[in-house]
Scaffold this active site. Structure first.
Site, short mmCIF file in Angstrom:
data_model
loop_
_atom_site.label_atom_id
_atom_site.label_comp_id
_atom_site.label_asym_id
_atom_site.label_seq_id
_atom_site.Cartn_x
_atom_site.Cartn_y
_atom_site.Cartn_z
N SER A 96 -5.46 -1.57 16.42
CA SER A 96 -5.96 -1.69 17.83
C SER A 96 -4.97 -2.13 18.97
CB SER A 96 -7.07 -2.74 17.79
OG SER A 96 -7.53 -2.86 19.22
N SER A 97 -4.94 -1.56 19.89
CA SER A 97 -3.96 -1.84 20.88
C SER A 97 -4.30 -3.16 21.57
CB SER A 97 -3.85 -0.67 22.13
OG SER A 97 -5.20 -0.60 22.76
N ASP A 98 -5.41 -3.91 21.45
CA ASP A 98 -5.83 -5.10 21.74
C ASP A 98 -4.69 -6.10 21.15
OD1 ASP A 98 -8.26 -4.18 22.48
OD2 ASP A 98 -9.42 -5.05 21.07
N VAL A 108 -10.75 -4.57 25.32
CA VAL A 108 -10.27 -5.73 25.57
C VAL A 108 -8.45 -5.63 25.97
CG1 VAL A 108 -9.22 -7.76 24.06
CG2 VAL A 108 -11.44 -6.97 23.52
N LYS A 112 -13.60 -8.72 13.80
CA LYS A 112 -14.76 -8.26 12.90
C LYS A 112 -14.15 -8.04 11.56
CE LYS A 112 -14.68 -5.19 15.75
NZ LYS A 112 -14.38 -4.91 17.46
N LYS A 165 -14.46 5.13 26.87
CA LYS A 165 -13.95 4.02 26.41
C LYS A 165 -12.45 4.12 26.96
CE LYS A 165 -12.34 2.06 21.88
NZ LYS A 165 -12.54 1.95 20.55
N ASP A 178 -4.11 2.72 11.97
CA ASP A 178 -5.09 2.61 13.04
C ASP A 178 -5.13 1.08 13.38
OD1 ASP A 178 -7.01 2.29 14.87
OD2 ASP A 178 -8.55 3.40 13.49
N GLU A 217 -14.82 -7.66 29.40
CA GLU A 217 -14.77 -6.50 29.18
C GLU A 217 -16.24 -5.64 29.56
OE1 GLU A 217 -14.96 -4.54 25.40
OE2 GLU A 217 -15.09 -6.78 24.57
N1 PSU Z 1 -16.13 -5.58 19.28
C1 PSU Z 1 -17.50 -5.15 19.15
N2 PSU Z 1 -17.67 -3.94 19.49
C2 PSU Z 1 -17.10 -3.49 20.27
C3 PSU Z 1 -15.79 -3.75 20.44
C4 PSU Z 1 -15.19 -4.87 19.82
O1 PSU Z 1 -18.35 -5.76 18.35
O2 PSU Z 1 -17.40 -2.17 20.55
C5 PSU Z 1 -14.60 -2.93 21.05
C6 PSU Z 1 -14.01 -3.89 22.20
O3 PSU Z 1 -13.92 -3.13 23.43
C7 PSU Z 1 -12.52 -3.60 21.52
C8 PSU Z 1 -12.47 -2.38 21.09
O4 PSU Z 1 -11.45 -3.88 22.34
O5 PSU Z 1 -13.78 -2.33 20.45
C9 PSU Z 1 -11.36 -2.06 20.13
O6 PSU Z 1 -11.45 -0.76 19.78
P1 PSU Z 1 -10.24 0.03 18.57
O7 PSU Z 1 -10.53 -0.76 17.39
O8 PSU Z 1 -10.64 1.38 18.49
O9 PSU Z 1 -8.93 -0.56 19.45
MN MN Z 2 -7.86 2.42 16.59
#
Ligand code: PSU
Ligand code: MN
Length: 314
Positions: free
Chosen positions: A149-151, A115, A168, A95, A147, A34
């Site tokens: 993640s769409s991942d 991701v 995380k 992003k 909330d 990514e």
């Molecule tokens: N892990 C990290 N730092 C980040 C991310 C993941 O340590 O910045 C990023 C990745 O790109 C992941 C995204 O896909 O955060 C997920 O964001 P969100 O929770 O908003 O979906």
């Molecule tokens: Mn989110």
């Protein structure tokens, strides 16, 4: 160029480096990466140093790195020095999650793929392995904020496997594992009975399925593919002990960071970066250093798996 799905998307939305093009046509092992980690994860110059190390470690294991960017309305696959410089320095690059790709491309803008967006692009090209530090997950208090993640949704839709160090520990790991189960995503750990938590070897949750060797891991991934299961698998590799941080020490720092994000009304796509930057500051950069090391070790391991997988498929 023929896209894997042969769908209506024209191949001219892609700009693919020669190295990746050759690897695709020769059916070589490829690991995609990514670009959001360059813009929203690590700071300059750690971001540049890390991506260069990730890419060279992948090559050293006999695979080809395919870092994904969106640049001026094109999906760029495979780095060059100027795009690495641009994405590592330009703070204004947005992003891009999977739902944003269409609008960014149509408006001919640039963006850094998370991701979820990287999985979509990888899948279109038939790239079966993607490596990152941590997968996004279900945020704490998601019952209030929704909330998630769409991942987590994209991994269930794209036929690309992700190698990561778990999720995380700023997230609700138990709920994340439940969500993955509901969405039929196989979750495997490598040589650990415990599900890892990005900075820590043990998230406090048991591994749904621990695998001790790469051959078995590859055979499982192949089996999932042959069964025509939709979606990729999560392969969670614990961070090395030398890259792990004390989970007790982190606990309070994370709690305070989440509280601060609420006080400052940080929401939606800004939450992850805000919390990560707080942790970085409160640990004098230790979390970022660990993040960078985990990115490199995961990329190296992903290349080993991708290479072995191609060997077994021959
Ligand atoms: N892990 C990290 N730092 C980040 C991310 C993941 O340590 O910045 C990023 C990745 O790109 C992941 C995204 O896909 O955060 C997920 O964001 P969100 O929770 O908003 O979906
Ligand atoms: Mn989110």
């Amino acid at each position: 160029m023929i896209l894997k799905k042969g769908n209506s998307i024209k191949s001219d939305i892609f700009v693919i480096s020669e190295e990746v093009r050759n690897a695709l046509s020769e059916n070589k092992a490829i690991v995609s990466l990514e670009s959001n980690v360059l813009t929203h994860g690590l700071r300059y110059p750690l971001n540049i140093e890390t991506i260069l190390k990730m890419e060279s470690s992948i090559r050293a294991k006999g695979a080809v790195p395919a870092t994904i960017y969106i640049d001026n309305g094109k999906i760029v696959v495979g780095s060059n020095l100027s795009i690495i410089e641009k994405f590592s320095n330009d703070q204004s690059i947005v992003k891009v999650s999977s739902r944003d790709i269409g609008s960014i491309l149509a408006k001919k803008e640039s963006g850094a793929t998370t991701v979820s967006a990287s999985l979509v692009c990888s899948d279109m090209l038939g790239i079966e392995f993607f490596s990152s530090a941590g997968l996004g997950g279900v945020h704490r208090e998601a019952s209030q904020t929704f909330d998630i993640s769409s991942d987590l949704v994209q991994i269930s839709r794209c036929n690309t496997n992700i190698i990561c160090a778990g999720v995380k520990n700023i997230l609700d790991i138990g709920l994340t594992l439940e969500f993955l189960e509901t969405h039929c995503v196989p979750v495997l750990t490598y040589q650990s009975e415990k599900f890892p938590a990005f900075f820590c070897q043990d998230s406090g949750f048991k591994s749904p399925c621990n695998i001790e060797d790469i051959n078995t891991l590859c055979r499982i991934l192949m089996m999932n593919k042959n069964l025509n299961l939709k979606g990729g698998s999560v392969i969670a590799v614990p961070p090395l002990l030398s890259d792990s941080l004390d989970s007790e020490l982190l606990k309070d720092i994370i709690r305070l960071a989440i509280e601060k994000s609420k006080e400052e009304n940080v929401s939606g796509k800004n939450v992850t970066k805000f919390i990560m930057r707080e942790l970085e500051e409160k640990t004098s950069g230790m979390t970022s250093k660990a993040n960078a090391n985990v990115l490199i070790s995961n990329a190296t391991f992903a290349a080993e798996i991708a290479y072995k997988y191609k060997e077994l498929n021959k």
